[in-house]
Write an enzyme that holds these catalytic residues in place. Sequence first.
Site, PDB file in Angstrom:
ATOM      1  N   GLU A  18       0.856  -1.185   0.000  1.00  0.00           N
ATOM      2  CA  GLU A  18       0.000   0.000   0.000  1.00  0.00           C
ATOM      3  C   GLU A  18       0.890   1.232   0.000  1.00  0.00           C
ATOM      4  OE1 GLU A  18      -2.950   0.519   3.124  1.00  0.00           O
ATOM      5  OE2 GLU A  18      -3.857   2.099   1.920  1.00  0.00           O
TER       6      GLU A  18
ATOM      7  N   CYS B 270      -6.681   1.037   2.476  1.00  0.00           N
ATOM      8  CA  CYS B 270      -7.623   2.165   2.484  1.00  0.00           C
ATOM      9  C   CYS B 270      -7.426   3.077   1.283  1.00  0.00           C
ATOM     10  CB  CYS B 270      -7.462   2.966   3.764  1.00  0.00           C
ATOM     11  SG  CYS B 270      -7.997   2.084   5.214  1.00  0.00           S
TER      12      CYS B 270
ATOM     13  N   ASN C  47     -12.163  -3.045  -0.169  1.00  0.00           N
ATOM     14  CA  ASN C  47     -11.123  -3.316   0.834  1.00  0.00           C
ATOM     15  C   ASN C  47     -11.781  -3.649   2.161  1.00  0.00           C
ATOM     16  OD1 ASN C  47      -8.556  -3.379   2.122  1.00  0.00           O
ATOM     17  ND2 ASN C  47      -8.902  -1.314   2.852  1.00  0.00           N
ATOM     18  N   GLU C  48     -11.892  -2.651   3.040  1.00  0.00           N
ATOM     19  CA  GLU C  48     -12.485  -2.909   4.360  1.00  0.00           C
ATOM     20  C   GLU C  48     -13.892  -2.348   4.401  1.00  0.00           C
ATOM     21  OE1 GLU C  48      -9.873  -1.252   7.314  1.00  0.00           O
ATOM     22  OE2 GLU C  48      -8.797  -3.138   7.549  1.00  0.00           O
TER      23      GLU C  48
HETATM   24  O1  AHR Z   1      -2.467  -1.393   6.569  1.00  0.00           O
HETATM   25  C1  AHR Z   1      -2.931  -0.146   6.921  1.00  0.00           C
HETATM   26  C2  AHR Z   1      -4.432  -0.029   6.784  1.00  0.00           C
HETATM   27  O2  AHR Z   1      -5.066  -0.887   7.659  1.00  0.00           O
HETATM   28  C3  AHR Z   1      -4.989  -0.419   5.444  1.00  0.00           C
HETATM   29  O3  AHR Z   1      -4.936   0.626   4.557  1.00  0.00           O
HETATM   30  C4  AHR Z   1      -6.392  -0.765   5.750  1.00  0.00           C
HETATM   31  O4  AHR Z   1      -6.921  -1.715   4.869  1.00  0.00           O
HETATM   32  C5  AHR Z   1      -6.349  -1.219   7.177  1.00  0.00           C
HETATM   33  O5  AHR Z   1      -7.278  -0.561   7.927  1.00  0.00           O
END
Ligand code: AHR
Length: 662
Positions: free
Chosen positions: A53, A248, A379-380
Amino acid sequence: MILMKSRFLFILFFCLSASFTGGLRAQQVHDVSVNAGSPLFEVQPTMWGVFFEDINFAADGGVYAELVKNRSFEFTHPMMGWDQVRQNATGRVVPTFYTPANSNNPHYIVIHIDAGKGAFGISNQGFRGMGIRKDNLYHFSVYARISAGSGLRMKAELINSEGAVIGASEVLDLTSDWKKHEAAIAASATDPSARLQVLFMGTGAVDIDMISLFPADTWKGRPGGLRKDIVQMIADLKPGFLRFPGGCIVEGRTIENRYQWKNTVGPVEERKLITNRWNTEMRNRPAPDYFQSFGLGFYEYFLMAEDMGAEPLPILNCGMSCQFNAGEVVPLNELQPYIQDALDLIEFANGPVTTKWGALRASMGHPESFNLKYLGIGNEQWEQQYIERYRLFEKAILQKYPGIRIVSGSGPYASGAYFDLAWTELRKLDPALIDEHYYMAPEWFLENAGRYDSYDRSGIKVFAGEYAAHGKEGQAPESRNTWLSALTEAAFMTGLERNADVVHMASYAPLLAHVDAWQWRPDLIWFDNLNVFGTPNYHVQKLFSTHRGTHVIPALKDGRPLSGQDSIYVSAVSDKASSMIYVKIVNVSGETQQVRLNLSGASFLKDGLMETLKAKGLYEYNSVSNPKNIYPFTRPVTVSGRKLLLEIEPSSVNVVKLTLRK
Ligand code: AHR
C-alpha cells in the site's frame, strides 16, 4: 484500522517463565510425530504473499525511485517542495496554469531570470532529502522552453547537506519550443539528504515542467524505475502474490479521492496526480506533502509481480469510500462505470493486443498477458451496502471472465457483527476468497493460532490479507516491530500453515515505511533514503515463505497438533520438488524446551539444518543503525534412528530442514 484492547497482560507469559534467557526444562521432552509419508493437503503457491500500500511514503519517496518531490508542480501548493536559489542574481518564479497540452498535468512554472553574471533558479528538497551515492550516475530530465530572451543556459546540480556541489551537468540547447532535455550527473559523494538545484544563467524567462531525477541503477535497470534495494528486499521473500495498491488507499477518504487504476497507466507525464489519503489521516503524523504521482501505477505493479514470480492481486474500489471517513456510497444504478473499470482491468492485464486495453498494455512494453487470475473487490467495507455492490461486480465479472477468482472482504474486524454478516452473506455468493484483517495485540495471535481449525474445509477460502501484532509503542519509529510481535505472529502462522486447505493466502501489513515519513506502524520493511532493512517480523515472514513446501504433513503430539501446549507451536510441510521437509517450531516461553521429532513415512538423510531467529529480549527490534540486531542463523542438526532431539531456545522461531532419501 482498529486495534483491540488486550484482554490480559501478555507480559504474564514471559514473567511466569523462569527467565528470558532461560534454563533448560530438563524434566520434559515434547515428542512430536512427523509423518513425511502422509501429505494431508496442498499448500497453495500463493500461501505467503505481500500487501503493498502507498502508506508511509511507500511509493513516492519509497520504492518509486524518483528523487524529485512535486516534479510537475501539481501539488495543491504548486511550489511545495521547491525553494528559490539566488547566486548573485535576481529573478522570480510564477506558477502557471494551462490546459491545452495535457489536462492531467496542467501546471508549469515560469522562471524570470536576471542573471547576467550569477545564476537564479530553484531547488528541490526531495522526499525528506534525496539519497545520493558516491560514484553513482543520476538521470536528470526537464521539459523546458525559453519564453523570453535568448541564449539562456541551464545547469542541474546535486547539493549535499552542507551546501557543496557533489555533481553537475549543463543543458545548453534551450529553445523556444517545449522540449525534453536530459543530462547525466555523476555524484562525487554520498549524502542521505541532498538536493537538486536547477539554475539559469542569462536574462529572460524559461517555462519548465516535469523536473525529474532518477538513479541510473534501478531495479532491473529500467529507466524511471524502482528502487533496487527495496524491491530486492521484497523479492527475497519469494512472495506468492503481490496485493496492490492497498488498503484504504483503494477506497479514498471520499469517492473523488479513490484509487482509479486508469489514471495510473500510460505515459507518466499524463498520469493525474491526487492527494494521498494518508497525508493528514493521522493527526499526530501529518504529511501535507504526501501525494500520489502514480509513477508507480498499475502497469508497474503488474511488472513487479511478474519479476518476483508472484500472482498479481489488484484490489479495486467497489463504489464506496472509506467508511471510517466520508463513507460515501455510489448509488447502485450509477455503479456501472466502476464495474466497467474492473472488466477493463482484466482486459488490460490479460486481453489480446487487439483490444483497447490490451493494446495500451502492449504500447507500454508488455504485449504478453500478465495472466491475472485474482481480483479483489472492495477493501475494508461492511454491512449490506458492501454486499449489494459486491454482488453486482461478481455477477458482471464472472459472466465475462468465469475463470477469475474474486476476493471479497469481511471488513476491518476479526470478529463481530460486520464480520459475521459478511461471511453469512458472501456464502450465498461466489467469491473464491474472503479477506480477513486483524491488527491485534500479541496475545490475540497466540490465542488464535487455532482460529482456522474449525473453519469449513469445503467452503470459501480465506485470504488473511492484513495482519500484524500491535503492541508496545516506543520512541524510535522501528521500535514497534518488537521481537514479541514477530514471535507471536510466528506462532499464529503455524496455525495458518496447518490450515493451508482453508487459508490460501496471507500477508502481513503494511509492507513498507520510511523512517522519516511514516504514518502507521509497525511495518514489515523500513527504509530511509539510502538504507533498507527487514524487521524481525520480516524475518519471520521470510522463514515461512522461503520454506513454504507443497504439502502440509502431520506434526502431532499425543495425536493432536502442538499449538500452544507448554507454549510451543509446531507445523510441518513437505516439498515435493526438493524432497525436503520443513518443520516450524515456535517456543514462546522463556525457557529452553526439548522437542523430539519422531520421523516416519520416509527415510531421512542424517544431516539436517535448523534456522533460528531469536532476540536478546522481547522488546528488541531492528533499526537503521542496527539492522541485524535480530537476524536468523543456521546450525547443523543430526537425525539418529529416525529421531531428532532438539533444544529449542527460549522465545525463538525455528525451521528444521531435513532431506528425504530418494
Ligand atoms: O495497513 C494499513 C491499513 O489498515 C490499510 O490501509 C487498511 O486496509 C487497514 O485498515
